[in-house]
Design a protein around this motif. Structure first.
Motif, short mmCIF file in Angstrom:
data_model
loop_
_atom_site.label_atom_id
_atom_site.label_comp_id
_atom_site.label_asym_id
_atom_site.label_seq_id
_atom_site.Cartn_x
_atom_site.Cartn_y
_atom_site.Cartn_z
N SER A 163 0.81 -1.23 -0.34
CA SER A 163 -0.14 -0.06 -0.18
C SER A 163 0.87 1.38 -0.07
O SER A 163 0.23 2.43 -0.24
CB SER A 163 -1.00 0.00 1.05
OG SER A 163 -0.16 0.15 2.45
N PRO A 186 3.16 4.46 -4.36
CA PRO A 186 2.32 5.35 -4.82
C PRO A 186 1.52 5.10 -6.02
O PRO A 186 2.03 4.29 -6.82
CB PRO A 186 3.22 6.59 -4.86
CG PRO A 186 4.51 6.18 -5.11
CD PRO A 186 4.66 4.88 -4.42
N SER A 187 0.66 5.74 -6.28
CA SER A 187 -0.03 5.75 -7.58
C SER A 187 0.70 6.07 -8.48
O SER A 187 0.39 5.62 -9.58
CB SER A 187 -1.41 6.57 -7.46
OG SER A 187 -1.46 7.85 -7.14
N HIS A 198 0.11 17.32 9.06
CA HIS A 198 -0.32 18.14 8.12
C HIS A 198 0.05 19.68 8.37
O HIS A 198 0.25 19.90 9.69
CB HIS A 198 -2.01 18.05 8.40
CG HIS A 198 -2.90 18.90 7.22
ND1 HIS A 198 -3.46 20.25 7.48
CD2 HIS A 198 -3.15 18.83 5.93
CE1 HIS A 198 -3.94 20.61 6.44
NE2 HIS A 198 -3.78 19.71 5.60
N GLU A 243 -5.45 2.05 3.99
CA GLU A 243 -5.56 2.74 2.62
C GLU A 243 -4.71 3.93 2.55
O GLU A 243 -5.03 4.97 3.52
CB GLU A 243 -6.97 2.96 2.23
CG GLU A 243 -7.15 2.91 0.70
CD GLU A 243 -6.80 4.41 0.25
OE1 GLU A 243 -6.21 4.58 -0.89
OE2 GLU A 243 -7.08 5.37 0.78
N PRO A 244 -3.82 4.47 1.89
CA PRO A 244 -3.01 5.47 1.91
C PRO A 244 -3.66 6.85 1.94
O PRO A 244 -3.58 7.81 2.73
CB PRO A 244 -2.04 5.51 0.71
CG PRO A 244 -1.95 4.11 0.43
CD PRO A 244 -3.04 3.35 0.90
N ASN A 245 -4.90 6.96 0.99
CA ASN A 245 -5.52 8.28 1.11
C ASN A 245 -6.35 8.41 2.29
O ASN A 245 -6.56 9.72 2.62
CB ASN A 245 -6.58 8.17 -0.37
CG ASN A 245 -5.64 8.26 -1.50
OD1 ASN A 245 -4.64 8.96 -1.58
ND2 ASN A 245 -6.12 7.80 -2.58
N THR A 246 -6.77 7.32 2.71
CA THR A 246 -7.64 7.37 4.00
C THR A 246 -6.74 7.85 4.93
O THR A 246 -7.00 8.67 6.06
CB THR A 246 -8.13 6.21 4.61
OG1 THR A 246 -9.03 5.89 3.33
CG2 THR A 246 -9.10 6.44 5.71
N LEU A 299 -4.15 9.87 4.94
CA LEU A 299 -3.74 11.18 4.58
C LEU A 299 -4.90 12.27 5.08
O LEU A 299 -4.69 13.33 5.57
CB LEU A 299 -3.41 11.55 3.18
CG LEU A 299 -1.99 11.01 2.59
CD1 LEU A 299 -1.89 11.07 1.25
CD2 LEU A 299 -0.84 11.51 3.36
N ARG A 300 -6.05 11.66 4.92
CA ARG A 300 -7.32 12.61 5.37
C ARG A 300 -7.49 12.72 6.83
O ARG A 300 -7.57 13.64 7.52
CB ARG A 300 -8.62 11.91 4.70
CG ARG A 300 -8.98 11.91 3.35
CD ARG A 300 -8.89 13.56 2.71
NE ARG A 300 -10.05 14.04 3.33
CZ ARG A 300 -11.10 14.22 2.78
NH1 ARG A 300 -11.36 13.39 1.58
NH2 ARG A 300 -11.94 14.92 3.19
N GLU A 335 -5.12 15.04 8.27
CA GLU A 335 -5.49 16.69 8.30
C GLU A 335 -6.44 16.87 9.61
O GLU A 335 -6.39 18.11 9.99
CB GLU A 335 -6.76 16.33 6.90
CG GLU A 335 -6.22 16.44 5.79
CD GLU A 335 -7.09 16.38 4.62
OE1 GLU A 335 -8.48 17.00 5.02
OE2 GLU A 335 -6.95 16.44 3.37
N ASN A 386 2.42 17.79 -3.69
CA ASN A 386 1.49 18.08 -2.28
C ASN A 386 2.06 18.94 -1.38
O ASN A 386 3.01 18.25 -0.77
CB ASN A 386 0.91 16.67 -1.80
CG ASN A 386 -0.11 16.74 -0.81
OD1 ASN A 386 -0.35 18.04 -0.15
ND2 ASN A 386 -1.03 15.79 -0.76
#
Length: 299
Positions: A102, A105-106, A176, A223-226, A228-229, A232, A248
């Motif tokens: 995971s 990176p995309s 963040h 999940e990486p995007n989760t 990062l959120r 925040e 970013n």
């Protein structure tokens, strides 16, 4: 009604696109008279007029205009079919599955996929984010073809599995930009221990990942995007720089008094052992290696 041949359709579409029998003949590397005959035979077979030939250049009739798009689609499908049969003849697989950590990176997935698809356009590539042990199990069972995962330091990770060391990616602790920790200098470990730490599940399950746990308030995120959120809102996390810093600016690397340099974790590419690698395997290995060489050399 006689069926149109591929050559007849190709001649019809080429003349329509080029607006000239001469230019179409050059493009197709045929005699102009051959194209005239093929288009004329097609008009006879279909019982319609495709081009008006009164002027200097052939002009599509209304009926001809209505058939160009369908003819182009048939030509495209025939070319795709020929490419597919050629790929299969050369030993390509119709479908390849790649498991990845995971923390990959995309941007890596996009670059590797693009490079491989340019070489094997008829091969479908599946990208599956799976924990290391699950990915290994799938590889050993023959259900996937490759695994990109964190290097656990084993010389032989699994019987019947070969490996390539890909390099060492840079990791840093991030917060963040709105975090109270963002602008602090020389943060100590006791200060960090007061804050929540988010950990990527795949990293936490690795031998090295266990050594990076600092806080007593540790949350595992798959999940990486989760992740990062969640950052925040609060806390900090150890993440690969190529995941966070590619355009970013919302996340800031922490200045730590107990770490003079950023850390590096190794990655490995796993695949089934074989005396001779197939062409598509070599191309996947090269594409994965290219991304890691480029990324690790930039850090």
């Amino acid at each position: 009604m006689p069926r149109a041949s591929f050559d007849q359709l190709n001649a019809f579409v080429s003349v329509a696109e080029q607006g000239s029998f001469s230019k179409a003949a050059i493009k197709l590397k045929k005699d102009r008279s051959t194209l005239h005959r093929q288009v004329s035979d097609l008009e006879i077979d279909w019982g319609i007029t495709l081009f008006e030939r009164n002027g200097k250049a052939p002009k599509l009739t209304e009926q001809g205009e209505s058939l160009v798009r369908a003819s182009k689609l048939i030509i495209y499908q025939m070319n795709a079919l020929e490419s597919a049969t050629e790929s299969l003849f050369l030993g390509d697989k119709t479908r390849i599955s790649i498991c990845h950590d995971s923390s990959i990176p995309s941007s890596a997935v996009l670059q590797i996929d693009k490079q491989c698809r340019s070489q094997h356009p008829m091969t479908i590539i599946n990208w599956l984010s799976r924990p290391r042990q699950q990915a290994l199990d799938l590889l050993v069972k023959g259900e996937v073809d490759f695994c990109i995962t964190l290097n656990q330091g084993e010389l032989h990770p699994e019987k019947g599995v070969s490996f390539i060391n890909l390099g060492y990616a840079e990791f840093k602790y991030y917060v963040h930009k709105s975090s109270p920790l963002a602008n602090k200098q020389q943060l100590s470990m006791p200060e960090l221990q007061l804050h929540r730490q988010f950990v990527l599940e795949d990293l936490e399950q690795s031998n090295f990942g266990q050594q990076t746990l600092i806080s007593s308030q540790t949350s595992t995120v798959s999940e990486p995007n989760t992740l990062l959120r969640l950052l925040e809102l609060e806390g900090f996390s150890l993440l690969p720089t190529n995941m966070v810093e590619s355009g970013n600016r919302d996340f800031i690397a922490l200045d730590l008094d107990f770490a003079l340099q950023s850390g590096r974790l190794g990655y490995v590419l796993l695949y089934p052992s074989s005396a001779v690698k197939k062409g598509w395997q070599q191309d996947i290995i090269e594409a994965v290696g290219d991304w890691f060489r480029e990324t690790c050399s930039m850090q």
